[in-house]
Design a protein around this motif. Sequence first.
Motif, short mmCIF file in Angstrom:
data_model
loop_
_atom_site.label_atom_id
_atom_site.label_comp_id
_atom_site.label_asym_id
_atom_site.label_seq_id
_atom_site.Cartn_x
_atom_site.Cartn_y
_atom_site.Cartn_z
N TYR A 12 -39.82 26.54 -18.66
CA TYR A 12 -40.89 27.05 -19.43
C TYR A 12 -40.30 26.57 -20.40
N ASP A 13 -38.16 26.99 -20.58
CA ASP A 13 -37.26 27.02 -21.43
C ASP A 13 -37.39 25.88 -21.61
N ILE A 14 -37.48 24.71 -20.57
CA ILE A 14 -37.09 23.72 -21.41
C ILE A 14 -38.72 23.38 -21.88
N LEU A 15 -39.72 23.80 -21.44
CA LEU A 15 -40.50 22.93 -22.68
C LEU A 15 -40.59 23.84 -23.80
N PHE A 16 -40.10 25.05 -23.87
CA PHE A 16 -39.79 25.76 -25.15
C PHE A 16 -39.32 24.82 -26.07
N HIS A 17 -37.99 23.99 -25.53
CA HIS A 17 -37.27 23.22 -26.40
C HIS A 17 -38.04 22.38 -26.54
#
Length: 495
Positions: A78-83
């Motif tokens: 999710y954090d990667i996708l947020f980036h």
Amino acid sequence: MGSKTFQLDTPRNHSVFRKHLDDPDNVRIIFSAPFGSGKTTFLKDFFIENKNEYQAFHLYPVNYSVSSNEDIFELIKYDILFHFLSLEIEFEKVTITKDVSFGFFVQNNIENIIMPFIRSIPRIGKALSDVSSNLLNLYKKFEIEHQHNQVDQKKQVIDFLTQLNKKIGSIKDDDFYTQLICDLMAQIKADNTDGKKTVLIIDDLDRIDPDHIFRILNVFSAHMDNQTKGNKFDFDKIILVCDIDNIRKIYAKRYGQDVDFSGYIDKFYSKEVFKFDIIKEVEEKLLDVFGSIELTTSGSTHNLERIKSYHDVRLVIYIIVSLNNSGQLPIRKLLKFIGKKISITISRFSPQIQGKYLTVDNFRFLIVYELLKSIYPDMLDLMHKLESINEDSQNNSYADAKEHYLNLLIPFLTYSDHLFEFETNKEISGTYIISPYKIEWKLIPEEKSGDLVLNPTYKIFKDSNQVSVRGIHMFKLVKETIHSIEKNKLNWLEN
């Protein structure tokens, strides 16, 4: 006194790390250094400075709000996708893989796909507003894709993606979000005409729960076992940031001392562990650090840099350099030390000889004590670190004054033998043992020009042979001196 800006120049490390990173065969990197040594700051500065060459995704799982029974790797995705959603991506160009036609599925299963991501944004420490417009554009793109799905694909797509969605926690880890990240990564690489490399940085790996540490490592491991080329999520480089010694200890505690750690960890880096250190830079800056401090004794104010020849100041620098050389001086502690105004005065509880107070000049280790306490408020922690430092005089130029340092320690090391009950010109002597050494000491209070002077002298023996002070473990003696001051409440200076 205003706070001063303190910054370490690290061109030496930039060039060394750049060489390590640019090696085309070096696609997985373990970036190792002790806690508090400036790893995160260095990496931030490095990738900002080289932003035209690298697209860095810097993640901090230690900041996630995750319980022990949750899958931390889901939050990483999710954090990667947020980036990705924070980048200027033209979502109309996103090409969905033919075997994952997720547009139709999203409309019918938004709770399963979109909502877990949205609910997880606050838990990874991000604000939804930062990506709301891009998220809306992506959702609209999903809607458009849905229109192209044939009616007879509905059951097949829903069944397929439902099955993938149920595999959360699988060691293979190839679910909806993994596919989406890989598709977005493919777009970035397709649009990248200047050769910019994508880099995933997972920071503070050794500061999270052991279950989460090994979950992250095992997912990467499974990917490496199944694919001989390429990284997880198709990143060009993956950097795991930690203290490798901490990971080794955690591994031994979890799996046992006899389990081969090297065989386990070797697959997580391509070449060798990158050992980050800024010891040289810190040592060069130490005098600048002391130059920012003011010391007041008996009404006089001094700049410590100007009195660096004083043996008490040299002893502090000797200790700091040695703590730093041994990896036990977090840089952030020095940063807190910068710009402090340390005012040290004598209180009315200092000892007397025949009605006259002994001045601080007779007990200058108390100045050392106060300065060390400014850096290490937790003196128990400092004493533990002093106990574990190895004597390494060759790498510390301030080790040349050990004979003077010991003179500073003797009045406090020997307190139980005299209790500071002196008489002018009357010698007090005794023996202090620190295996394998025996220190024979003398204290003679003398009056000179109206002032009382406490003159310590000593001889050191090992196996009945007199030896120099050079080989003695000075840091253990400093630790014992601090212990004596704290135990007997001998600090009559006020800071």
